[in-house]
Design a protein around this motif. Sequence first.
Motif, short mmCIF file in Angstrom:
data_model
loop_
_atom_site.label_atom_id
_atom_site.label_comp_id
_atom_site.label_asym_id
_atom_site.label_seq_id
_atom_site.Cartn_x
_atom_site.Cartn_y
_atom_site.Cartn_z
N ARG A 170 49.87 -71.72 -37.58
CA ARG A 170 49.58 -73.15 -36.79
C ARG A 170 49.19 -73.98 -38.36
O ARG A 170 49.69 -74.51 -39.27
N ALA B 297 49.11 -66.40 -34.17
CA ALA B 297 49.50 -67.89 -33.89
C ALA B 297 48.72 -69.43 -34.74
O ALA B 297 49.41 -69.77 -35.34
N GLN B 298 47.31 -69.09 -35.08
CA GLN B 298 46.12 -69.60 -35.39
C GLN B 298 46.90 -69.36 -37.43
O GLN B 298 47.52 -70.84 -37.67
N GLU C 216 51.90 -74.32 -41.24
CA GLU C 216 53.08 -75.64 -41.11
C GLU C 216 52.03 -76.77 -41.04
O GLU C 216 52.63 -77.64 -42.15
N LYS C 217 51.02 -76.07 -41.21
CA LYS C 217 49.76 -77.46 -41.76
C LYS C 217 49.97 -77.65 -43.14
O LYS C 217 50.26 -78.63 -43.93
#
Length: 164
Positions: free
Chosen positions: A131, A127-128, A134-135
């Motif tokens: 993220r 999940a990290q 995505e960033k």
Amino acid sequence: MEDIESQQQSLKAIRDSTQSLLNCKANLIQNIESLDHKEKILDEIVSERQRLTKEKRMLFEMIQSVQRDIEAITEAETSLGKERDELKKSVDRIRNLDYDPLHDKVNELRSRIGLEKLPHVQQELEAQMARALEKRRENWQQASPSPSRPITSSPSTNRSRRRR
């Protein structure tokens, strides 16, 4: 008459000698011009050889410098590879000997009293990473000069997919 014949022979000898002198002079001038031309060419060749030798020396020094850089990078690569391998072993050991048994035990205790199980650390790491990717994608889109460019996956995204 003998005097005239003698003078004629003398004049003929002078004419022959003069012609020989002119031929010798023409040959000498031709050879001097050829010598000058050869010396100029030789000077150019020597100058070119010196320039090439200097260039060769500089290139050789550059190659030596690159070789030293390669050796330094290779040493760093080897050192970091060893450190990475040691960290992988440490992570695997901690995960297998400490985290997984403790995680299973905590989840068992939590389920006995009706609490929800805790997510595994791998789920949190994924999940990290999602993220962060995505960033990165958002930053790339903001920095992109043309908004009409299609979005493609980066090599790091492909690499993270291969690990799973």
